[in-house]
Write an enzyme that holds these catalytic residues in place. Structure first.
Site, PDB file in Angstrom:
ATOM      1  N   LEU A  22       0.813  -1.212   0.000  1.00 53.30           N
ATOM      2  CA  LEU A  22       0.000   0.000   0.000  1.00 53.30           C
ATOM      3  C   LEU A  22       0.845   1.261   0.000  1.00 53.30           C
ATOM      4  O   LEU A  22       0.386   2.320  -0.434  1.00 53.30           O
ATOM      5  CB  LEU A  22      -0.934   0.014   1.222  1.00 53.30           C
ATOM      6  CG  LEU A  22      -2.026  -1.060   1.248  1.00 53.30           C
ATOM      7  CD1 LEU A  22      -2.790  -1.000   2.565  1.00 53.30           C
ATOM      8  CD2 LEU A  22      -2.973  -0.888   0.069  1.00 53.30           C
ATOM      9  N   GLY A  25       5.270   4.042   5.046  1.00 48.07           N
ATOM     10  CA  GLY A  25       4.811   4.893   6.130  1.00 48.07           C
ATOM     11  C   GLY A  25       5.881   5.036   7.180  1.00 48.07           C
ATOM     12  O   GLY A  25       7.030   4.639   6.985  1.00 48.07           O
ATOM     13  N   ASP A 151       0.478  13.280  14.312  1.00 50.20           N
ATOM     14  CA  ASP A 151       0.720  13.376  12.868  1.00 50.20           C
ATOM     15  C   ASP A 151      -0.585  13.594  12.105  1.00 50.20           C
ATOM     16  O   ASP A 151      -0.851  12.926  11.102  1.00 50.20           O
ATOM     17  CB  ASP A 151       1.420  12.107  12.382  1.00 50.20           C
ATOM     18  CG  ASP A 151       2.128  12.304  11.038  1.00 50.20           C
ATOM     19  OD1 ASP A 151       2.252  13.473  10.601  1.00 50.20           O
ATOM     20  OD2 ASP A 151       2.535  11.312  10.426  1.00 50.20           O
TER      21      ASP A 151
END
Length: 518
Positions: A22, A25, A151
């Site tokens: 995906l 991160g 975040d």
């Protein structure tokens, strides 16, 4: 050694089938996977593979990671992907840690903004207010547990396909650990320099970026920055005056004065000038949401000489606790339930129903004669009945205002005055208030006293209690829908409820139906 992606088709822990990567991160790589033990249910695997050297560094990073993951695992909120488990896996000669969490079908707000910009549009103020109202309770929940996201940005919020609600993803605690571990144990950092500060430039306040200091208002800062990015299509660096470090968006988007003030305070440079909690932001939003447009004058005081005209939303009802406006619809289960209820309760329901209908039609305050009474007498009756029913004064005023404006939208934003010219409209307001009291009278005393305070957390608890009784959520909601539409038939054409006072009534009905089932 560079970390390479796990190829599609590989199976981890004997049942997680990798579908595709995906993206990258703060953890490392993120994968979409199928859980073979759960009938190929989709889930998300996030790897934790810090670039460290030596067994001690790896052990330390795993300890910190597991501690933080345990905190995140305890989060239970419908707008936060649930952490399912933590497991270790060795791939080749490298050891990995993986977090497994629910997969959320939808688009990030970053992708939604890109799509809008291709169409020459941005998000509207009404959409942003809805976003704030839907997301602030999530922040209030995590902050109450001592968790700071750290975040907040358009990349870490997903609009869920199933219901359109925003979902908060990628909590920063584990990302911060990864940065700390690599700063201390990475072979490229032999001097052990301070950990990289977590947060995106422009979305995180200065004290977070420079010193790593975070508070609940740090997340509120990021949320306000996200709101302005969605409203303008510009990144924070384009909206911040670099000379005096202040935000300047007025030239790019025209907002209501209320929302301007709220965003300005959320983005204040000095932490002491910001809202300290998500709850206070929600309270401030009470008058800027889509259901509380500019409205009339002061509410009727608890005196028989004042005029009960529609009011500005001054109630201290806890608007901050609402989460989502629920879609109300008649389903097949409703029909089945109604039919079953008729068969089971039979004559009892008929007698009670006729008694209630007869009571509403024959009592003086519920008949057409109410409108023929003098204005002071109407106010006296409304005051006494509200007190008798145990209704919160401010909530009642807000609910009547909402109903009044729904029936007479041409009056929304207009000031009702004590002048004789407004006497017909004051009479209509009184009549609306009287009808609202008639409807609320059908709720139990317990549920009625809670109106104005019901939260998403209450609703989640009721759902769990119903499920423990082997009653599905849809069955519970169908019963509530049926009664709600009997009380408010004019609302049948709405696709979903958006006015918080009305949602409170629906939740009160849900509570009553649960008590009945129990």
């Amino acid at each position: 050694m560079m970390n390479t992606a796990i190829p599609p088709g590989q199976i981890l822990r004997n049942h997680y089938l990798i579908v595709r990567e995906l993206g990258h991160g703060g953890f490392g790589r993120t994968y979409l996977a199928k859980d073979k033990n759960r009938f190929d249910e989709l889930c998300v695997l996030k790897e934790f593979a810090p670039q460290v050297q030596g067994s001690y560094g790896l052990q330390k990073s795993q300890e910190l990671f597991e501690r933080e993951a345990q905190i995140l695992y305890q989060l239970r909120h419908p707008q936060i992907p649930k952490f399912q488990e933590l497991f270790r896996e060795k791939i080749g000669d490298r050891g990995y840690l993986f977090v497994v969490q629910d997969y959320v079908a939808g688009s990030t707000y970053r992708d939604l903004l890109k799509q809008r910009l291709r169409e020459g549009k941005c998000f509207t103020e009404a959409e942003i207010i809805r976003l704030l109202i839907d997301l602030l309770p999530v922040l209030e929940y995590i902050h109450s547990l001592g968790v700071i996201h750290r975040d907040i940005s358009p990349d870490n919020m997903i609009r869920r396909e199933s219901d359109g609600l925003p979902v908060l993803i990628d909590f920063g605690g584990v990302k911060q650990i990864k940065a700390q571990v690599e700063s201390q144990f990475s072979p490229r950092n032999v001097h052990g320099s301070p950990a990289t500060r977590l947060g995106k430039l422009g979305y995180a306040p200065d004290e977070q970026m420079q010193m790593g200091i975070v508070y609940p208002h740090s997340d509120l800062y990021g949320l306000a920055a996200t709101a302005l990015v969605l409203l303008t299509g510009k990144e924070p660096q384009q909206l911040i005056d670099s000379y005096n470090l202040t935000w300047n968006w007025q030239k790019d988007v025209s907002l209501s004065s209320k929302l301007n003030r709220i965003l300005s305070r959320m983005l204040a440079h000095q932490p002491r000038d910001r809202y300290p909690s998500a709850r206070q932001v929600l309270q401030a939003l009470n008058d800027t949401s889509e259901y509380s447009s500019p409205s009339p004058t002061l509410p009727p005081p608890e005196l028989t000489t004042a005029n009960p005209t529609p009011t500005k939303n001054q109630s201290q009802q806890q608007t901050q606790k609402q989460l989502k406006p629920f879609k109300l619809s008649f389903r097949l289960g409703t029909i089945i339930w109604v039919s079953t209820s008729v068969l089971v309760m039979g004559s009892v329901g008929w007698v009670v129903g006729n008694y209630w209908a007869d009571r509403l039609s024959n009592s003086p305050q519920n008949s057409d004669d109410f409108g023929k009474l003098s204005e002071p007498k109407r106010q006296e009756i409304l005051r006494d009945r509200r007190r008798e029913l145990g209704l919160d004064y401010n909530f009642f005023i807000d609910l009547v205002n909402e109903e009044f404006y729904y029936r007479y939208p041409e009056q929304r934003g207009r000031l009702l005055t004590p002048d004789p010219a407004d006497r017909p409209w004051r009479k209509r307001w009184d009549e609306t208030a009287n009808q609202v009291l008639n409807r609320l009278e059908t709720l139990s005393d317990e549920s009625r006293r809670g109106l104005g305070t019901y939260t998403q957390r209450d609703l989640n608890r009721w759902i769990e209690e119903a499920n423990e009784l082997d009653i599905s959520t849809s069955t519970l909601f169908d019963r509530a829908d049926t009664e709600f539409y009997q009380l408010f038939p004019e609302r049948r054409d709405e696709k979903r409820l958006v006015a918080e006072p009305i949602i409170q009534v629906w939740r009160g009905i849900v509570h009553d139906r649960l008590l009945e089932l129990q």
